[in-house]
Design a protein around this motif. Structure first.
Motif, PDB file in Angstrom:
ATOM      1  N   UNK A 164       0.826  -1.212   0.000  1.00  0.00           N
ATOM      2  CA  UNK A 164       0.000   0.000   0.000  1.00  0.00           C
ATOM      3  C   UNK A 164       0.858   1.259   0.000  1.00  0.00           C
ATOM      4  N   UNK A 165       2.105   1.130  -0.347  1.00  0.00           N
ATOM      5  CA  UNK A 165       2.997   2.286  -0.345  1.00  0.00           C
ATOM      6  C   UNK A 165       2.469   3.343  -1.309  1.00  0.00           C
ATOM      7  N   UNK A 166       2.425   4.578  -0.769  1.00  0.00           N
ATOM      8  CA  UNK A 166       1.886   5.671  -1.576  1.00  0.00           C
ATOM      9  C   UNK A 166       0.371   5.754  -1.534  1.00  0.00           C
ATOM     10  N   UNK A 167      -0.282   4.806  -0.867  1.00  0.00           N
ATOM     11  CA  UNK A 167      -1.753   4.813  -0.742  1.00  0.00           C
ATOM     12  C   UNK A 167      -2.127   4.672   0.729  1.00  0.00           C
ATOM     13  N   UNK A 168      -1.836   5.731   1.484  1.00  0.00           N
ATOM     14  CA  UNK A 168      -2.029   5.700   2.935  1.00  0.00           C
ATOM     15  C   UNK A 168      -3.496   5.444   3.313  1.00  0.00           C
ATOM     16  N   UNK A 169      -4.416   5.985   2.509  1.00  0.00           N
ATOM     17  CA  UNK A 169      -5.832   5.780   2.820  1.00  0.00           C
ATOM     18  C   UNK A 169      -6.204   4.314   2.744  1.00  0.00           C
ATOM     19  N   UNK A 170      -5.716   3.602   1.711  1.00  0.00           N
ATOM     20  CA  UNK A 170      -6.000   2.168   1.592  1.00  0.00           C
ATOM     21  C   UNK A 170      -5.410   1.397   2.749  1.00  0.00           C
ATOM     22  N   UNK A 171      -4.166   1.804   3.183  1.00  0.00           N
ATOM     23  CA  UNK A 171      -3.524   1.134   4.323  1.00  0.00           C
ATOM     24  C   UNK A 171      -4.325   1.342   5.590  1.00  0.00           C
ATOM     25  N   UNK A 172      -4.777   2.573   5.820  1.00  0.00           N
ATOM     26  CA  UNK A 172      -5.557   2.858   7.033  1.00  0.00           C
ATOM     27  C   UNK A 172      -6.853   2.040   7.057  1.00  0.00           C
ATOM     28  N   UNK A 173      -7.510   1.941   5.913  1.00  0.00           N
ATOM     29  CA  UNK A 173      -8.760   1.164   5.846  1.00  0.00           C
ATOM     30  C   UNK A 173      -8.479  -0.297   6.149  1.00  0.00           C
ATOM     31  N   UNK A 174      -7.411  -0.856   5.583  1.00  0.00           N
ATOM     32  CA  UNK A 174      -7.079  -2.265   5.806  1.00  0.00           C
ATOM     33  C   UNK A 174      -6.749  -2.514   7.275  1.00  0.00           C
ATOM     34  N   UNK A 175      -5.941  -1.646   7.891  1.00  0.00           N
ATOM     35  CA  UNK A 175      -5.573  -1.824   9.310  1.00  0.00           C
ATOM     36  C   UNK A 175      -6.785  -1.692  10.214  1.00  0.00           C
ATOM     37  N   UNK A 235      -8.206  -4.630  12.602  1.00  0.00           N
ATOM     38  CA  UNK A 235      -8.344  -4.386  14.050  1.00  0.00           C
ATOM     39  C   UNK A 235      -9.767  -4.702  14.506  1.00  0.00           C
ATOM     40  N   UNK A 236     -10.758  -4.272  13.715  1.00  0.00           N
ATOM     41  CA  UNK A 236     -12.164  -4.553  14.076  1.00  0.00           C
ATOM     42  C   UNK A 236     -12.431  -6.051  14.077  1.00  0.00           C
ATOM     43  N   UNK A 237     -11.919  -6.748  13.056  1.00  0.00           N
ATOM     44  CA  UNK A 237     -12.170  -8.192  12.927  1.00  0.00           C
ATOM     45  C   UNK A 237     -11.606  -8.947  14.136  1.00  0.00           C
ATOM     46  N   UNK A 238     -10.341  -8.712  14.470  1.00  0.00           N
ATOM     47  CA  UNK A 238      -9.713  -9.457  15.578  1.00  0.00           C
ATOM     48  C   UNK A 238     -10.232  -9.003  16.939  1.00  0.00           C
ATOM     49  N   UNK A 239     -10.647  -7.726  17.041  1.00  0.00           N
ATOM     50  CA  UNK A 239     -11.221  -7.257  18.306  1.00  0.00           C
ATOM     51  C   UNK A 239     -12.548  -7.948  18.590  1.00  0.00           C
ATOM     52  N   UNK A 240     -13.342  -8.176  17.570  1.00  0.00           N
ATOM     53  CA  UNK A 240     -14.619  -8.879  17.754  1.00  0.00           C
ATOM     54  C   UNK A 240     -14.383 -10.320  18.193  1.00  0.00           C
ATOM     55  N   UNK A 241     -13.349 -10.956  17.612  1.00  0.00           N
ATOM     56  CA  UNK A 241     -13.043 -12.336  18.017  1.00  0.00           C
ATOM     57  C   UNK A 241     -12.601 -12.364  19.465  1.00  0.00           C
ATOM     58  N   UNK A 242     -11.719 -11.417  19.857  1.00  0.00           N
ATOM     59  CA  UNK A 242     -11.219 -11.390  21.237  1.00  0.00           C
ATOM     60  C   UNK A 242     -12.347 -11.128  22.221  1.00  0.00           C
ATOM     61  N   UNK A 243     -13.335 -10.294  21.835  1.00  0.00           N
ATOM     62  CA  UNK A 243     -14.458  -9.979  22.732  1.00  0.00           C
ATOM     63  C   UNK A 243     -15.470 -11.114  22.800  1.00  0.00           C
ATOM     64  N   UNK A 244     -15.609 -11.870  21.735  1.00  0.00           N
ATOM     65  CA  UNK A 244     -16.592 -12.955  21.679  1.00  0.00           C
ATOM     66  C   UNK A 244     -15.962 -14.188  21.041  1.00  0.00           C
ATOM     67  N   UNK A 245     -15.005 -14.819  21.714  1.00  0.00           N
ATOM     68  CA  UNK A 245     -14.294 -15.951  21.107  1.00  0.00           C
ATOM     69  C   UNK A 245     -15.201 -17.144  20.812  1.00  0.00           C
ATOM     70  N   UNK A 246     -16.317 -17.249  21.533  1.00  0.00           N
ATOM     71  CA  UNK A 246     -17.200 -18.390  21.339  1.00  0.00           C
ATOM     72  C   UNK A 246     -18.153 -18.208  20.157  1.00  0.00           C
ATOM     73  N   UNK A 247     -18.246 -16.996  19.620  1.00  0.00           N
ATOM     74  CA  UNK A 247     -19.163 -16.721  18.512  1.00  0.00           C
ATOM     75  C   UNK A 247     -18.508 -17.080  17.170  1.00  0.00           C
TER      76      UNK A 247
END
Length: 439
Positions: free
Chosen positions: A334-345, A349-361
């Protein structure tokens, strides 16, 4: 309003009367030869019944019942028709005779209020030829084009004409009575001068219509037309029977040809059935062979895909260190495309945070591989999908859908494995946050 309505009706009847004088009755066509007697007596019973029923619907025009054995009647009728003059000639003769023998109308309507019912002058049919006030000089019914009609059509119109004339009788009687009625207060005639003139003209016209109708009905005109109607019916019946006879002959020939054709077709069908049976057996054998080959190829393709996926997953380092390497790879892509990098990160973060908050789901631990949002935010970047694989995700089919799936170890039976799995989830969140801080 009642007087105007009566005038309109008589005007219509006068127009109808004038049109009779322009009719040219089409003579019946020559009767075709009758079919063989055997055919007429055996194969047309239904047709005769239908013809008899049809006669009942035309009783008012003077037609008579017919039989199939009508050769003598045909000869007599056609001989009579050739001896009778035309409708136009006879109608002119009747009109001329009646006009010469009837009393002439000498009514002077200068003072129509003094006319009494007993003093009503005799009307003649000549009044029917006088143009109305509304008629144009160039639009006289008597000078119109000749109208070709059949005898049956003419008789039907005469019947309608008779019915309409008779239906006005009670209304005309009412006008005759009112002519002598006076107003009980003023003792003046009920009708004024102009209205009285209109009533007198109306009654004279109606009387002329009655006289014309009586002259036609009592003359030989009706006999002529009735004879022609019989001739038309005989011709029609002979045509029907002749067509039925031809149809029967054609049907017999067709049935014989169909029977011969049916035998040939049955033989051909038997040969075709044997040929098709052999073809079906050959096709079934080839289809089974192709099906087995197709299954083999599909299984081989699946095996190759599974092997390719295993090799792909095995090529990606696992654990926290693997996650960091893949995040670095994502940043590079994503070099030179900071907006795309921010969206991906942010999405990771949202995906893994949901797993950590609800590992059984389970719904938080599976991601559809072709999900449009996932591909737009993460999957289209080199290193994006690889982060999930480094964090323990594998390729799996969940509810018939290809997904990235993170399987949670059984907490009760393998605490160490579950802790190791969960530590990777949290470590991935921390690594993503570090990359987010770098900006």
């Amino acid at each position: 309003m009642e007087l105007r309505n009566a005038e309109n009706q008589t005007d219509v009847l006068v127009t109808s009367y004038r049109s009779f004088r322009r009719f040219a009755v089409c003579p019946p066509p020559p009767s075709p030869p009758s079919p063989p007697a055997a055919f007429s007596s055996t194969t047309t019973a239904a047709a005769a019944t239908a013809a008899a029923d049809d006669d009942e619907t035309h009783d008012h025009v003077g037609s008579s019942p017919r039989t199939n054995n009508n050769t003598s009647e045909e000869i007599a009728l056609f001989h009579t028709a050739t001896m009778l003059p035309s409708w136009n000639t006879m109608l002119h003769s009747v009109m001329t005779s009646e006009s010469s023998t009837s009393s002439t109308c000498t009514c002077d309507t200068t003072d129509a209020t003094d006319i009494k019912e007993e003093a009503m002058p005799v009307a003649t049919m000549s009044i029917l030829d006088q143009p109305n006030d509304d008629d144009n000089d160039n639009d006289n019914d008597n000078d119109g084009p000749i109208l070709q009609v059949t005898a049956r059509e003419l008789l039907t119109q005469l019947h309608d004409f008779t019915t309409k004339v008779q239906s006005l009788e009670s209304l005309m009687m009412k006008f005759r009575q009112r002519m002598n009625t006076k107003d009980p207060v003023t003792q003046q005639p009920r009708y004024g001068e102009n209205t009285m003139k209109r009533v007198v003209t109306l009654l004279q016209t109606y009387n002329a219509l009655q006289l014309a109708l009586q002259s036609i009905v009592q003359s030989s005109l009706m006999t002529l037309m009735e004879e022609w109607v019989k001739m038309e019916e005989i011709t029609r019946d002979n045509q029907i029977r002749q067509e039925e006879y031809k149809s029967l002959q054609q049907r017999e020939i067709q049935e014989r040809q169909e029977r011969e054709l049916q035998v040939m077709m049955q033989q051909e069908a038997l040969r075709e059935e044997l040929r098709l049976k052999k073809e079906r057996e050959e096709l079934a054998a080839r289809a089974e062979k192709a099906r087995l080959q197709r299954i083999k190829e599909q299984e081989e393709a699946k095996r190759q895909v599974r092997q390719s996926e295993k090799d792909y997953i095995a090529s990606i380092p696992k654990g926290i260190e693997g996650v960091k390497k893949m995040l670095h790879r994502l940043r590079s892509s994503c070099e030179g495309r900071k907006k795309d990098l921010d969206v991906a990160l942010n999405s990771l973060h949202t995906l893994f945070s949901q797993i950590a908050s609800n590992p059984e789901e389970v719904q938080f631990r599976r991601v559809r591989r072709d999900h449009p949002r996932f591909m737009e935010d993460i999957g289209r970047h080199d290193g994006g999908k690889e982060v999930l694989i480094a964090a323990g995700f594998v390729f799996a089919e969940v509810d018939g859908v290809d997904c990235f799936f993170s399987k949670e170890p059984d907490l009760e039976h393998d605490m160490d494995a579950w802790s190791e799995w969960f530590d990777v989830i949290r470590g991935t969140i921390a690594a993503v946050e570090e990359e987010m801080i770098k900006g």
